[in-house]
Design a protein around this motif. Sequence first.
Motif, mmCIF file in Angstrom:
data_model
loop_
_atom_site.group_PDB
_atom_site.id
_atom_site.type_symbol
_atom_site.label_atom_id
_atom_site.label_comp_id
_atom_site.label_asym_id
_atom_site.label_seq_id
_atom_site.Cartn_x
_atom_site.Cartn_y
_atom_site.Cartn_z
ATOM 1 N N CYS A 1 72.466 35.696 43.720
ATOM 2 C CA CYS A 1 73.614 35.070 43.036
ATOM 3 C C CYS A 1 74.791 36.026 43.163
ATOM 4 N N GLU B 1 75.391 32.511 47.473
ATOM 5 C CA GLU B 1 76.164 32.040 46.323
ATOM 6 C C GLU B 1 76.159 30.513 46.309
ATOM 7 N N LEU B 2 75.922 29.952 45.149
ATOM 8 C CA LEU B 2 75.833 28.493 45.008
ATOM 9 C C LEU B 2 77.197 27.820 45.100
ATOM 10 N N ASP C 1 71.545 26.633 46.618
ATOM 11 C CA ASP C 1 70.687 26.938 45.477
ATOM 12 C C ASP C 1 69.736 28.070 45.867
ATOM 13 N N ALA C 2 69.785 29.157 45.111
ATOM 14 C CA ALA C 2 68.992 30.337 45.471
ATOM 15 C C ALA C 2 67.498 30.105 45.366
ATOM 16 N N LEU D 1 64.858 30.918 38.824
ATOM 17 C CA LEU D 1 65.356 31.908 39.781
ATOM 18 C C LEU D 1 64.386 33.079 39.920
#
Length: 457
Positions: free
Chosen positions: A267, A292-293, A318-319, A370
């Motif tokens: 993130c 990064e989203l 999305d991580a 996450l």
Amino acid sequence: MSTKHGASTTGRAAPARKVAAEVLAAARDDDAYANLLLPARIAQAKLSPGDAALATELTYGTLRMQGRYDRIIRLAANRETSAIDPVVLDVLRLGVHQLVATRIPPHAAVGDTVALAPRRATGFVNGVLRTVARSTPEEWDARVTGELTGDARLAAEYSHPEWVIDALRRSLDADGRVDELEELLAADNVAPAVSLVALPGLVSVAEVGEPGGISPTGIQAVGGDPASVPAVAAGTARVQDEGSQLAALILSRARAIVPGERWLDMCAGPGGKAALLAAEALIGGAELVANELVPVRAKLVRRALAVFNPAPRVVEGDATRFATSDPGGFDRILLDAPCTGLGALRRRPEARWRKQPADIPGLVALQTRLLDAAVAALAPGGLLAYVTCSPHPDETRAAVARVLKRHSELSAVDTRAVAADIATSELGPGVGPAVQLWPHRHGTDAMFVQLLSKVDA
């Protein structure tokens, strides 16, 4: 002139008050962050350095002490703040801040602030502010706290919601510091000193300025615009909290880097930690991927990493996808998880009013997803740094306990020992293997860092 909080202000500068009012409105209506919006508004208004300093003091001071000021307004106006038009309430808060927390002459504080009010409300604003001006700040403090006790008194005196006070107390207690609660609350209401980071391999601390307080890459910023520092203009030094620096260095310097390692910043926005990790990776021969989203924040990450040649790869999405797209593919992972931000109330004071207890379960669920994805993407023998800019127990120690319970292949690393070998000053006592930094103790944001290692199959 010196204010109660140490900033320099004068009784002039209606443009500065107008900028402050605009930022307060944007924070209220658009969930804008003052620390991101204010510099842009100052530049747009072409404020002089003195007026820029006043706009900054008015904006941050008003946001920090909003809870206290609303209590004063209720007493002076003899009505609930919920019954006051939001635009008018913003103006009143600005005026009260000038009257009770600065040395701006009362006639200037009242007159220039009334000029900001809608025409229909000028009489009301004038009357309320003149009522406030007739009593000293100490007299208002006594009226605001009154017969209050416990957390209600602390909330009134230090302008924190009671639920935040309870969360901070529990976190301090878990770290063996429960008797420091009022010191922490007071520190949250003081503007943080600006610190810089010298990106290793690109510039040294000595080339930029005086060493910082706790991070080996930290630099004490001198007064004025940091952008005027040559290394900052060149991109080899940046504005960055020393706690944020230490969090990244704990991952990069926990052990020697093996050339060819793959690192992931899950993130990465807006890119401060990613830039420090990129510098460390370049020196050690590792490869960094920054994810990064949000596209706008991904753009900031690319900008932060543009100084490197070649620049690390920045990807968007999305991580949690790394659990399946690259299982076991990374030797070191930084998960700087989305959180309440209660550790950065000095620089993002609006967060104390914007976040609510109802936000916690959703954030915890996101942090859980996450973390599980990070574990899946971590190579056997790899290191995962779980970081939050919040000391809230549910987002920190409890989150670590839950992930360790879910994943028997994980173990907690003595992160305090790692940090002690890196930090340039003593961290002081704490409880358990995690690092919990504190504004009142370390002069940093209240960063939480826990290293986790994955069993080498």
